[in-house]
Design a protein around this motif. Structure first.
Motif, PDB file in Angstrom:
ATOM      1  N   SER A 138       0.815  -1.219   0.000  1.00  0.00           N
ATOM      2  CA  SER A 138       0.000   0.000   0.000  1.00  0.00           C
ATOM      3  C   SER A 138       0.845   1.264   0.000  1.00  0.00           C
ATOM      4  O   SER A 138       0.342   2.348  -0.303  1.00  0.00           O
ATOM      5  N   PHE A 139       2.132   1.138   0.335  1.00  0.00           N
ATOM      6  CA  PHE A 139       3.007   2.305   0.359  1.00  0.00           C
ATOM      7  C   PHE A 139       3.683   2.577  -0.983  1.00  0.00           C
ATOM      8  O   PHE A 139       4.424   3.559  -1.112  1.00  0.00           O
ATOM      9  N   ALA A 140       3.464   1.731  -1.995  1.00  0.00           N
ATOM     10  CA  ALA A 140       4.191   1.880  -3.263  1.00  0.00           C
ATOM     11  C   ALA A 140       4.023   3.263  -3.891  1.00  0.00           C
ATOM     12  O   ALA A 140       5.023   3.879  -4.299  1.00  0.00           O
ATOM     13  N   PRO A 141       2.803   3.810  -3.999  1.00  0.00           N
ATOM     14  CA  PRO A 141       2.689   5.148  -4.588  1.00  0.00           C
ATOM     15  C   PRO A 141       3.398   6.225  -3.764  1.00  0.00           C
ATOM     16  O   PRO A 141       4.018   7.138  -4.327  1.00  0.00           O
ATOM     17  N   LEU A 142       3.329   6.124  -2.437  1.00  0.00           N
ATOM     18  CA  LEU A 142       4.021   7.091  -1.589  1.00  0.00           C
ATOM     19  C   LEU A 142       5.528   6.966  -1.769  1.00  0.00           C
ATOM     20  O   LEU A 142       6.239   7.984  -1.853  1.00  0.00           O
ATOM     21  N   GLN A 143       6.031   5.738  -1.836  1.00  0.00           N
ATOM     22  CA  GLN A 143       7.464   5.548  -2.021  1.00  0.00           C
ATOM     23  C   GLN A 143       7.932   6.111  -3.362  1.00  0.00           C
ATOM     24  O   GLN A 143       9.035   6.658  -3.462  1.00  0.00           O
ATOM     25  N   ALA A 144       7.099   5.981  -4.381  1.00  0.00           N
ATOM     26  CA  ALA A 144       7.456   6.559  -5.679  1.00  0.00           C
ATOM     27  C   ALA A 144       7.593   8.074  -5.574  1.00  0.00           C
ATOM     28  O   ALA A 144       8.553   8.670  -6.097  1.00  0.00           O
ATOM     29  N   GLU A 145       6.646   8.712  -4.887  1.00  0.00           N
ATOM     30  CA  GLU A 145       6.715  10.168  -4.718  1.00  0.00           C
ATOM     31  C   GLU A 145       7.923  10.564  -3.882  1.00  0.00           C
ATOM     32  O   GLU A 145       8.616  11.539  -4.199  1.00  0.00           O
ATOM     33  N   LEU A 146       8.168   9.833  -2.814  1.00  0.00           N
ATOM     34  CA  LEU A 146       9.343  10.129  -1.991  1.00  0.00           C
ATOM     35  C   LEU A 146      10.628   9.982  -2.800  1.00  0.00           C
ATOM     36  O   LEU A 146      11.535  10.817  -2.712  1.00  0.00           O
ATOM     37  N   GLY A 147      10.707   8.917  -3.588  1.00  0.00           N
ATOM     38  CA  GLY A 147      11.892   8.699  -4.409  1.00  0.00           C
ATOM     39  C   GLY A 147      12.115   9.814  -5.409  1.00  0.00           C
ATOM     40  O   GLY A 147      13.251  10.262  -5.629  1.00  0.00           O
ATOM     41  N   LEU A 148      11.038  10.289  -6.016  1.00  0.00           N
ATOM     42  CA  LEU A 148      11.156  11.372  -6.992  1.00  0.00           C
ATOM     43  C   LEU A 148      11.553  12.693  -6.348  1.00  0.00           C
ATOM     44  O   LEU A 148      12.071  13.587  -7.021  1.00  0.00           O
ATOM     45  N   LEU A 149      11.321  12.804  -5.042  1.00  0.00           N
ATOM     46  CA  LEU A 149      11.775  13.983  -4.300  1.00  0.00           C
ATOM     47  C   LEU A 149      13.169  13.779  -3.709  1.00  0.00           C
ATOM     48  O   LEU A 149      13.693  14.656  -3.023  1.00  0.00           O
ATOM     49  N   GLY A 150      13.764  12.613  -3.968  1.00  0.00           N
ATOM     50  CA  GLY A 150      15.126  12.355  -3.533  1.00  0.00           C
ATOM     51  C   GLY A 150      15.249  11.722  -2.167  1.00  0.00           C
ATOM     52  O   GLY A 150      16.330  11.762  -1.572  1.00  0.00           O
ATOM     53  N   HIS A 151      14.160  11.095  -1.685  1.00  0.00           N
ATOM     54  CA  HIS A 151      14.187  10.514  -0.343  1.00  0.00           C
ATOM     55  C   HIS A 151      14.212   8.993  -0.398  1.00  0.00           C
ATOM     56  O   HIS A 151      13.571   8.382  -1.249  1.00  0.00           O
ATOM     57  N   ARG A 152      14.924   8.415   0.545  1.00  0.00           N
ATOM     58  CA  ARG A 152      15.064   6.963   0.655  1.00  0.00           C
ATOM     59  C   ARG A 152      14.003   6.437   1.606  1.00  0.00           C
ATOM     60  O   ARG A 152      13.742   7.015   2.658  1.00  0.00           O
ATOM     61  N   SER A 153      13.398   5.294   1.245  1.00  0.00           N
ATOM     62  CA  SER A 153      12.356   4.733   2.105  1.00  0.00           C
ATOM     63  C   SER A 153      12.370   3.213   2.044  1.00  0.00           C
ATOM     64  O   SER A 153      12.790   2.622   1.052  1.00  0.00           O
ATOM     65  N   VAL A 154      11.883   2.613   3.123  1.00  0.00           N
ATOM     66  CA  VAL A 154      11.739   1.162   3.232  1.00  0.00           C
ATOM     67  C   VAL A 154      10.347   0.888   3.781  1.00  0.00           C
ATOM     68  O   VAL A 154       9.985   1.411   4.833  1.00  0.00           O
ATOM     69  N   ALA A 155       9.554   0.098   3.067  1.00  0.00           N
ATOM     70  CA  ALA A 155       8.233  -0.282   3.538  1.00  0.00           C
ATOM     71  C   ALA A 155       8.307  -1.658   4.176  1.00  0.00           C
ATOM     72  O   ALA A 155       8.833  -2.605   3.588  1.00  0.00           O
ATOM     73  N   VAL A 156       7.786  -1.768   5.381  1.00  0.00           N
ATOM     74  CA  VAL A 156       7.894  -2.977   6.190  1.00  0.00           C
ATOM     75  C   VAL A 156       6.667  -3.863   5.983  1.00  0.00           C
ATOM     76  O   VAL A 156       5.552  -3.372   5.871  1.00  0.00           O
ATOM     77  N   ASP A 157       6.884  -5.176   5.938  1.00  0.00           N
ATOM     78  CA  ASP A 157       5.804  -6.149   6.100  1.00  0.00           C
ATOM     79  C   ASP A 157       5.959  -6.765   7.476  1.00  0.00           C
ATOM     80  O   ASP A 157       6.949  -7.452   7.754  1.00  0.00           O
ATOM     81  N   LEU A 158       5.003  -6.508   8.368  1.00  0.00           N
ATOM     82  CA  LEU A 158       5.042  -7.124   9.684  1.00  0.00           C
ATOM     83  C   LEU A 158       4.807  -8.630   9.552  1.00  0.00           C
ATOM     84  O   LEU A 158       4.304  -9.095   8.529  1.00  0.00           O
ATOM     85  N   PRO A 159       5.165  -9.430  10.543  1.00  0.00           N
ATOM     86  CA  PRO A 159       5.002 -10.887  10.445  1.00  0.00           C
ATOM     87  C   PRO A 159       3.566 -11.281  10.075  1.00  0.00           C
ATOM     88  O   PRO A 159       2.599 -10.750  10.624  1.00  0.00           O
ATOM     89  N   GLY A 160       3.468 -12.195   9.116  1.00  0.00           N
ATOM     90  CA  GLY A 160       2.160 -12.638   8.655  1.00  0.00           C
ATOM     91  C   GLY A 160       1.521 -11.719   7.644  1.00  0.00           C
ATOM     92  O   GLY A 160       0.345 -11.899   7.281  1.00  0.00           O
ATOM     93  N   HIS A 161       2.288 -10.764   7.137  1.00  0.00           N
ATOM     94  CA  HIS A 161       1.770  -9.794   6.164  1.00  0.00           C
ATOM     95  C   HIS A 161       2.565  -9.895   4.862  1.00  0.00           C
ATOM     96  O   HIS A 161       3.610 -10.528   4.797  1.00  0.00           O
ATOM     97  N   GLY A 162       2.074  -9.242   3.832  1.00  0.00           N
ATOM     98  CA  GLY A 162       2.748  -9.293   2.545  1.00  0.00           C
ATOM     99  C   GLY A 162       2.769 -10.703   2.006  1.00  0.00           C
ATOM    100  O   GLY A 162       1.750 -11.403   2.020  1.00  0.00           O
ATOM    101  N   PHE A 163       3.920 -11.146   1.554  1.00  0.00           N
ATOM    102  CA  PHE A 163       4.032 -12.505   1.026  1.00  0.00           C
ATOM    103  C   PHE A 163       4.039 -13.557   2.127  1.00  0.00           C
ATOM    104  O   PHE A 163       4.069 -14.752   1.837  1.00  0.00           O
ATOM    105  N   GLY A 164       3.973 -13.112   3.379  1.00  0.00           N
ATOM    106  CA  GLY A 164       3.828 -14.035   4.494  1.00  0.00           C
ATOM    107  C   GLY A 164       2.386 -14.254   4.903  1.00  0.00           C
ATOM    108  O   GLY A 164       2.110 -14.983   5.854  1.00  0.00           O
TER     109      GLY A 164
END
Length: 289
Positions: A17-43
């Motif tokens: 869900s953070f992918a669009p925000l990360q794209a905007e942050l990246g285009l503004l020159g900011h580094r980001s990491v989106a976390v998947d808590l245990p049992g989330h994402g591909f888990g």
């Protein structure tokens, strides 16, 4: 040094869900990491019963990988990520919604890993345990019964919360849209709904996991209010801000406000990315003993 934004999702959500925000942050020159808590994402667990045509009886009983996951597990997982991020410079920890509980627990345990903590309409319990806030007047406008229309199975038996986000039941869909993305189009709402996973863990912590002045209270903190949020109403957001300020009056929240609902800042992330960019440019605070 350039800070790293570490992004923590809310209930039933994931890093996607953070992918669009990360794209905007990246285009503004900011580094980001989106976390998947245990049992989330591909888990996460997606059983065959969840697929079309759905087997509702099977969905109510199918096991889920998130069973038994605790707030302590979430905090430990996040701390490992914060440790790695801190090796590269300052860290700004951002959480949304239920993710604030995990962010707060991690900040209680390891304030040294966090240079600023940011809550975007997120839970940061101070005076009460999280579940107890739901009985308070500030949450009176939240229609929990309607949101439960798509609940699948018995949480006590499953050992987890399960919601059928693939339901076509009109009342349930209307309740979800009103709570999460009333200001979005139907297409945006259904797209976001299909990024949700059906299972969430039950543990939201105890009084020991509330914000602690001696640790959490040392970290510079920002609260981003979502002005039109129906899921975590503005009145409750403001209460959490007041309680946090009362706990650490010498280190009050830096408060920002964005227009929109609980999820609008993620479907239209440019204003949020600009606001976060301003936080990244703030000077480092003086060291606290």
């Amino acid at each position: 040094m350039q800070p790293t934004f570490v992004l923590v999702h809310g209930a039933f959500a994931n890093s996607f869900s953070f992918a669009p925000l990360q794209a905007e942050l990246g285009l503004l020159g900011h580094r980001s990491v989106a976390v998947d808590l245990p049992g989330h994402g591909f888990g996460a667990t997606y059983s065959h019963a969840y697929q079309t045509p759905q087997d509702l009886e099977g969905l109510a009983t199918a096991p889920g990988s998130i069973k038994g996951v605790t707030l302590a597990d979430n905090a430990a997982h996040l701390i490992q990520i914060l440790e790695r991020a801190k090796e590269n410079g300052p860290v700004i920890l951002l959480s949304h919604s239920r993710g604030g509980i995990t962010a707060t627990a991690a900040a209680n345990a390891r304030p040294d890993l966090i240079d600023r903590i940011v809550y975007v309409s997120a839970w940061c319990p101070v005076d009460l345990d999280v579940n107890d806030y739901y009985a308070e007047p500030e949450m009176a406008t939240v229609d929990a019964a309607s949101l439960g229309l798509a609940m699948a199975g018995n949480p006590a038996e499953l050992g987890l919360l399960r919601v059928n986000f693939r339901t076509a039941e009109p009342r349930a869909l209307a309740a979800f849209k009103a709570a999460f993305l009333a200001d979005g189009t139907d297409e945006e709402f259904l797209t976001f709904l299909n990024t949700f996973q059906p299972d969430e863990n039950l543990d939201v912590g105890t009084s020991a996991d509330r914000a602690q002045a001696a640790t959490w209270g040392r970290i510079p903190k920002t609260y981003v209010r979502l002005a039109d949020d129906a899921s975590l109403p503005l009145a409750m957001q403001d209460r959490l801000i007041r309680e946090g300020n009362a706990l650490t009056p010498d280190n009050p929240y830096d408060v920002r406000t964005l227009k929109g609902s609980h999820l609008k800042w993620l479907t239209d992330p440019a204003p949020a990315a600009r606001a976060l960019g301003e936080l990244a440019a703030l000077p480092a605070p003086p060291a606290r003993s």
